[in-house]
Design an enzyme around this catalytic site. Structure first.
Site, PDB file in Angstrom:
ATOM      1  N   ARG A  53      14.580 -17.678 -34.711  1.00 14.62           N
ATOM      2  CA  ARG A  53      13.520 -17.152 -33.851  1.00 14.62           C
ATOM      3  C   ARG A  53      13.542 -15.636 -33.888  1.00 14.62           C
ATOM      4  NH1 ARG A  53      14.571 -15.886 -28.902  1.00 14.62           N
ATOM      5  NH2 ARG A  53      15.998 -17.625 -28.527  1.00 14.62           N
ATOM      6  N   TYR A 106     -14.641 -12.519 -30.521  1.00 20.30           N
ATOM      7  CA  TYR A 106     -14.222 -13.870 -30.854  1.00 20.30           C
ATOM      8  C   TYR A 106     -13.949 -14.648 -29.570  1.00 20.30           C
ATOM      9  CZ  TYR A 106     -10.956 -17.576 -32.172  1.00 20.30           C
ATOM     10  OH  TYR A 106     -10.307 -18.775 -32.295  1.00 20.30           O
ATOM     11  N   ASP A 178      -8.977  -5.759 -34.736  1.00 20.73           N
ATOM     12  CA  ASP A 178      -8.872  -7.096 -35.323  1.00 20.73           C
ATOM     13  C   ASP A 178      -9.555  -7.026 -36.687  1.00 20.73           C
ATOM     14  OD1 ASP A 178      -9.186  -9.736 -36.135  1.00 20.73           O
ATOM     15  OD2 ASP A 178      -9.552 -10.482 -34.113  1.00 20.73           O
ATOM     16  N   LYS A 203      -6.808 -16.990 -41.779  1.00 20.06           N
ATOM     17  CA  LYS A 203      -8.100 -16.821 -42.433  1.00 20.06           C
ATOM     18  C   LYS A 203      -7.921 -16.257 -43.844  1.00 20.06           C
ATOM     19  CE  LYS A 203      -9.751 -18.087 -38.365  1.00 20.06           C
ATOM     20  NZ  LYS A 203      -8.652 -17.918 -37.404  1.00 20.06           N
TER      21      LYS A 203
END
Length: 383
Positions: A53, A106, A178, A203
């Protein structure tokens, strides 16, 4: 691979963070599928790794590559774009702070800010980011972040990154960009003055619709330390296989973005000429209101197009249901073409708000298939 700044984009995409494995000579970064690491005595960490982690070699390779592609000093990978968004907002904001967001943001970003952070005392104001005077007027003494998408999702509006960086910094705020729709290949926000670049690596960065991920890139040491603390402390980290898949996708990012842009130009031109299309939203079109700014800050104009159709919502839904090559699905940026109805799908959370999208709007993610086939598919779907 160190000191990557003088290399071209494709070279950085293939080599940054991806030296051959010193043990085996593997030219591909291994998938380090381990949760923990043997220590040579208490605190004797090998390569700085103790628990996956906190850090994993496959993830570290991805983070180095992402930073190199964006021209930043630091990269942090997350389990999703929303995980990265959450970490950025928690690092940058405290109760009582104020954030400016796009008035066509978004839907997932809006939902997180409006439905989660608002209840923790973080205020927000939607603003048209292409209108710099409106942005200036919306800034308050407690504004800590100007959060922009460019192009925006789904209306493909363009924000002037360099100008908004000046506006943000003069107000003592940070500029977060973004960069998902553009990808690191088409746009470099840090070089234009942004403080942080965010990606949904699901994406274009990953590019094959087979992995979920997110990223934050910055050159600010203090911000990176805050991102790293939340990455470890909150734990929204990608697994090693996710990191490996994303690295695999990155290697062809330049080639894919060129083809996405080629095909999108063909599709936009065909939509412009179709009698049942009432408007085409694509920054590559000369009459797009943000075309001049986009041409200044982007290499090309990308693979995302939105358009409206005569006949309203029912007509838009019919178009979405009639395509054969464009798959009806959420998300974007994969090699295959996708189509969706934002008002009913990705942006349903904005219904009834200032960010509600037009009901006759269709959004397409133009893939890398044969361009003529994609044009033909949309033409037959429009009828």
């Amino acid at each position: 691979m160190t000191d990557t700044g003088h290399y071209g984009f494709a070279t950085r995409a293939i080599h940054a963070g991806q030296e051959p494995d010193p043990t085996t000579g593997s030219v591909i970064v291994p998938i380090h599928a381990t949760s923990t690491y043997a220590q040579d005595g208490v605190g004797g960490l090998r390569g700085g790794f103790e628990y996956s982690r906190t850090g994993n070699p496959t993830r570290a390779a991805l983070e180095e590559c992402l930073a190199a592609l964006e021209g930043g000093r630091h990269g942090r990978a997350f389990s999703s774009g929303m995980g990265a968004t959450d970490a950025a907002l928690r690092a940058l904001c405290r109760p009582g702070d104020h954030v400016l967001i796009p008035n066509d943001a978004y839907g997932g970003t809006f939902r997180l800010i409006d439905k989660v952070f608002r209840h923790w005392g973080v205020e927000h104001t939607p603003v048209p980011l292409s209108d710099v005077d409106a942005v200036r007027a919306a800034i308050r003494p407690n504004t800590k972040v100007i959060w922009i998408e460019t192009p925006t999702n789904p209306l493909l509006n363009i924000a002037d990154i360099a100008l908004l960086a000046q506006v943000a910094h003069s107000a003592g705020a940070r500029l977060v960009v973004d960069n998902t729709f553009a990808s690191p290949y088409l746009q470099s926000p840090l070089s234009l003055g942004a403080d942080v670049v965010l990606h949904s690596t699901t994406k274009y960065v990953g590019g094959h619709s087979d992995v979920i991920g997110g990223a934050l890139v910055t050159s600010d040491d203090e911000l990176d330390a805050a991102f790293g603390f939340l990455q470890n402390g909150a734990g929204a980290v990608p697994g090693p296989f996710d990191a490996w898949l994303t690295l695999r996708g990155i290697k062809t990012l330049e080639l894919r973005m060129e083809k996405h842009s080629d095909n999108a130009e063909l599709v936009a031109d065909a939509l412009l000429r179709h009698p049942r299309v009432t408007s085409v939203l694509y920054p590559g079109l000369p009459d797009h209101p943000g075309h001049e700014v986009a041409a200044k800050q982007m290499r090309r104009f990308g693979g995302m197009i939105s358009f409206t159709v005569e006949g309203g919502e029912e007509a838009a839904l019919r178009v979405c249901s009639r395509t054969r090559l464009f798959t009806l699905a959420e998300s974007l940026g994969g090699v295959e073409s996708l189509i969706e109805h934002p008002g009913r799908m990705t942006h349903a959370s904005t219904a009834g708000s200032l960010l509600q999208v037009p009901s006759d709007l269709v959004r397409v993610s133009v893939g890398i298939e044969s361009g003529d086939d994609l044009v033909a598919d949309l033409v037959q779907a429009l009828g």
